[in-house]
Motif scaffolding. Structure first.
Motif, PDB file in Angstrom:
ATOM      1  N   ALA A   1       0.830  -1.203   0.000  1.00 54.93           N
ATOM      2  CA  ALA A   1       0.000   0.000   0.000  1.00 54.93           C
ATOM      3  C   ALA A   1       0.866   1.254   0.000  1.00 54.93           C
ATOM      4  CB  ALA A   1      -0.936  -0.012   1.215  1.00 54.93           C
ATOM      5  N   ALA A   2       1.970   1.228   0.771  1.00 59.57           N
ATOM      6  CA  ALA A   2       2.877   2.380   0.806  1.00 59.57           C
ATOM      7  C   ALA A   2       3.551   2.581  -0.541  1.00 59.57           C
ATOM      8  CB  ALA A   2       3.925   2.173   1.904  1.00 59.57           C
ATOM      9  N   ARG A   3       3.867   1.477  -1.230  1.00 60.84           N
ATOM     10  CA  ARG A   3       4.493   1.574  -2.546  1.00 60.84           C
ATOM     11  C   ARG A   3       3.540   2.233  -3.551  1.00 60.84           C
ATOM     12  NH1 ARG A   3       5.525  -3.322  -3.006  1.00 60.84           N
ATOM     13  NH2 ARG A   3       7.552  -3.270  -1.986  1.00 60.84           N
ATOM     14  N   LEU A   4       2.249   1.863  -3.488  1.00 63.88           N
ATOM     15  CA  LEU A   4       1.259   2.470  -4.382  1.00 63.88           C
ATOM     16  C   LEU A   4       1.144   3.968  -4.118  1.00 63.88           C
ATOM     17  CD1 LEU A   4      -1.530  -0.282  -4.315  1.00 63.88           C
ATOM     18  CD2 LEU A   4       0.019   0.277  -6.206  1.00 63.88           C
ATOM     19  N   ARG A   5       1.118   4.356  -2.840  1.00 62.65           N
ATOM     20  CA  ARG A   5       1.045   5.786  -2.498  1.00 62.65           C
ATOM     21  C   ARG A   5       2.278   6.512  -3.023  1.00 62.65           C
ATOM     22  NH1 ARG A   5       0.518   4.016   2.538  1.00 62.65           N
ATOM     23  NH2 ARG A   5      -1.590   3.433   3.128  1.00 62.65           N
ATOM     24  N   HIS A   6       3.432   5.866  -2.820  1.00 58.56           N
ATOM     25  CA  HIS A   6       4.682   6.475  -3.258  1.00 58.56           C
ATOM     26  C   HIS A   6       4.662   6.720  -4.763  1.00 58.56           C
ATOM     27  CE1 HIS A   6       9.194   6.532  -3.909  1.00 58.56           C
ATOM     28  NE2 HIS A   6       9.044   7.395  -2.919  1.00 58.56           N
ATOM     29  N   GLY A   7       4.107   5.764  -5.508  1.00 59.71           N
ATOM     30  CA  GLY A   7       3.998   5.933  -6.951  1.00 59.71           C
ATOM     31  C   GLY A   7       3.069   7.059  -7.350  1.00 59.71           C
ATOM     32  N   GLN A   8       2.145   7.404  -6.448  1.00 62.49           N
ATOM     33  CA  GLN A   8       1.195   8.492  -6.709  1.00 62.49           C
ATOM     34  C   GLN A   8       1.685   9.823  -6.132  1.00 62.49           C
ATOM     35  OE1 GLN A   8      -2.340   6.945  -4.897  1.00 62.49           O
ATOM     36  NE2 GLN A   8      -2.608   5.304  -6.410  1.00 62.49           N
ATOM     37  N   GLY A   9       2.923   9.829  -5.625  1.00 64.45           N
ATOM     38  CA  GLY A   9       3.495  11.064  -5.109  1.00 64.45           C
ATOM     39  C   GLY A   9       3.188  11.359  -3.657  1.00 64.45           C
ATOM     40  N   ARG A  10       2.692  10.375  -2.902  1.00 70.65           N
ATOM     41  CA  ARG A  10       2.344  10.588  -1.490  1.00 70.65           C
ATOM     42  C   ARG A  10       3.196   9.684  -0.607  1.00 70.65           C
ATOM     43  NH1 ARG A  10      -2.337  12.052   1.451  1.00 70.65           N
ATOM     44  NH2 ARG A  10      -1.552  12.772   3.477  1.00 70.65           N
TER      45      ARG A  10
END
Length: 438
Positions: free
Chosen positions: A103-112
Motif C-alpha cells: 500500500a505504501a508503494r502504491l502511495r509512493h507511486g502516486q506522489g504521497r
C-alpha cells in the motif's frame, strides 16, 4: 491490517457517536501542545530542527509508557503531510507487513509518502526488522518505531543505522501538573484539595495517560477529596517494573552503585523499589552477595558471610519477614570499608594466566613421588618454609623465566590495612632473601 490503521492526517476525525474518553478529547492537535518533551520537539530540539529543515528521517522513539510516543508520531505525519499508518508488532505478522509495504508503494507511486508507525517495534524478530530496510532506503516509508526497551539491545544494528533514536523522558511533576490544568479547562475544577492533588500526581508515576485515566475517575465526585479519600477512591498504579527489561537493569545498577558509593539511604531506597516492583528476593540476595565480594572484599572479610546468612534467613522466613535480613545486609555493605583490590587482582591474574598459556611450575615446588621424577629434578632445592628464618623462604613460585607478577595491592581501608602491612613485610623479606642468596 493497513486499512484498519491507515488514516489521512489532513482529514478530520470521524464524528463520535458516544462519549469520548478524556484522553481522546485532550489529544494534542499540534506538536506544540505536547507536554513534557520540549527538549525533543522544541525549536532547539532535534525533532524541531528536523521539521524546520523540511526533512523527516526515520526515527525510533524510546521512552516509558504514557509520554506521548504515539501522539508525536501521528502529529509528525500531519505536519509533514504524510499518510499515517499505525501497526503493532504484537499483532502484525509477515503477511500483514507485506500488505502495508505494498500500500505504501502504491502511495509512493502516486506522489504521497507514508509515515509507518510501529508500536512495540522491539517485539519484531531480526528477519522482520530487516524487512523494513529496503522500503526505508528507497523512500517508500518513513519509519517511526516506538519502544520502551533500550534500542541498543533490542533492535538490529542495520535498522539503527538508518534511523535516529529520540529519547522521550518520563513526565515530571511540572509536566503532570500542566496536564492536570488542561483537564480542568475541559472539565472544570477537580474536586481535590492540595494534598489530594499531589497524591494523584504521585499515583500517575510519570505516565500522562495514567494521569488522565485517574482524573476521569474523580470528575463529578460529590465532595472535595483529601489524600485519604482519594486513596480509597482510586487504586494506586502499580510501579512500572519489568523484571527482564530496562527497569530491572537500571534499578539493580542504582542499588549496586549506591552501595559502592557508601550511601545507605539510597541503597535502601533502590532495594525497596525493586521489592515493591515484584523482583525476586533471591535474585537480590545473589546480587548483594556479589557486591560484598566485588566492592568490599577483604576490607571487611565478614561482609560476604553476613550476606550469605541474610540469604539463608530469607530462605527460612520468606517474604516479607525475610526481606528485612536483605535490608540489613545492604546497610552493612553500604557502610563497610570498600576495596576492589581482590577483584582487580583476580582479573589481572586471569589475564596473566591466559597470556602465559601452559608454562609449568618451577621444578623445585613439584612433588617427586617416583624415581624418574627425582631424576628429572622434581623437588630439587625446595626449601621448607617452616624451617626457614621467620617461616619464610622467599623462593620463587612463578614459572621459570616469567617475570614476577604483582596483582594484589591492598588498600589502606578496613581489614586490608592490616593485610597491606603483611604484604609489605613479605616484600621486604623476599628482597632480603634474594640478596642473601646472591
Amino acid at each position: 491490517m493497513a486499512d484498519l490503521f491507515d488514516s489521512d492526517p489532513a482529514s478530520p476525525p470521524p464524528a463520535a457517536g458516544g462519549p469520548r474518553p478524556l484522553a481522546d478529547r485532550l489529544r494534542p492537535a499540534t506538536l506544540a501542545e505536547v507536554i513534557g518533551q520540549d527538549a525533543l520537539i522544541g525549536p532547539e530540539g532535534p525533532l524541531g530542527a528536523m521539521l524546520a529543515s523540511g526533512h523527516l528521517s526515520s526515527l525510533i522513539l524510546w521512552g516509558p509508557p504514557g509520554v506521548g510516543k504515539t501522539t508525536i508520531a501521528r502529529l509528525l505525519a500531519s505536519e509533514t503531510d504524510l499518510s499515517f499508518v499505525q501497526i503493532s508488532a504484537i499483532f502484525t505478522g509477515v503477511p500483514e507487513l507485506r500488505k502495508v509495504f505494498e500500500a505504501a508503494r502504491l502511495r509512493h507511486g502516486q506522489g504521497r509518502g507514508t509515515l509507518l508507525f510501529v508500536d512495540e517495534i522491539h517485539r519484531f524478530n531480526k528477519a522482520q526488522q530487516d524487512g523494513f530496510l529496503p522500503h526505508m532506503e528507497d523512500g517508500t516509508i518513513v519509519l517511526v518505531g516506538a519502544t520502551t526497551e533500550n534500542p541498543s539491545f533490542e533492535l538490529n544494528a542495520a535498522l539503527l543505522s538508518r534511523a535516529q533514536v529520540m529519547v522521550l523522558r518520563r513526565l515530571d511533576a511540572a509536566a503532570l501538573g500542566e496536564m492536570l490544568e488542561r483537564v480542568e479547562r475541559v472539565s472544570g475544577p477537580l474536586p481535590l484539595d492540595a494534598g489530594a492533588r499531589d497524591a494523584i500526581l504521585e499515583m500517575a508515576d510519570g505516565d500522562g495517560r495514567a494521569l488522565l485515566n485517574l482524573a476521569e475517575q474523580v470528575i463529578g465526585a460529590p465532595a472535595t477529596l483529601d489524600r485519604e479519600a482519594l486513596t480509597r477512591r482510586l487504586a494506586r498504579r502499580a510501579p512500572r517494573y519489568d523484571k527482564s527489561g530496562d527497569e530491572h537493569y537500571n534499578l539493580i545498577s542504582a542499588l549496586h552503585k549506591s552501595v559502592r558509593g557508601s550511601d545507605p539511604d539510597a541503597a535502601l531506597y533502590w532495594l525497596a523499589r525493586m521489592l515493591t516492583g515484584g523482583e525476586d528476593p533471591r535474585y537480590l540476595a545473589r546480587r548483594i552477595t556479589r557486591m560484598a565480594v566485588e566492592d568490599i572484599g577483604l576490607a571487611d572479610p565478614e561482609a560476604a558471610q553476613l550476606c550469605l546468612t541474610a540469604w539463608e534467613i530469607y530462605e527460612r522466613l520468606g517474604s516479607p519477614e525475610g526481606e528485612l535480613a536483605l535490608a540489613q545486609a545492604v546497610l552493612h555493605l553500604a557502610l563497610a570499608p570498600k576495596s576492589n583490590a581482590a577483584y582487580t587482582a583476580f582479573k589481572s591474574a586471569m589475564a596473566a594466566a591466559r597470556q602465559t598459556g601452559s608454562e609449568p611450575p618451577p621444578k623445585h615446588i613439584l612433588n617427586a613421588p617416583t624415581r624418574l621424577m627425582k631424576q628429572e629434578g622434581y623437588g630439587a632445592g625446595y626449601q621448607y618454609d617452616h624451617d626457614a628464618e621467620d617461616g619464610f623462604s622467599g623462593q620463587n613460585y612463578f614459572p621459570d623465566g616469567m617475570k614476577r607478577g604483582i596483582y594484589y595491592i591492598p588498600v589502606e581501608r578496613g581489614h586490608e590495612r592490616e593485610l597491606k602491612k603483611r604484604v609489605d613485610y613479605f616484600v621486604k623479606l623476599r628482597a632480603q632473601r634474594m640478596k642473601a642468596g646472591g
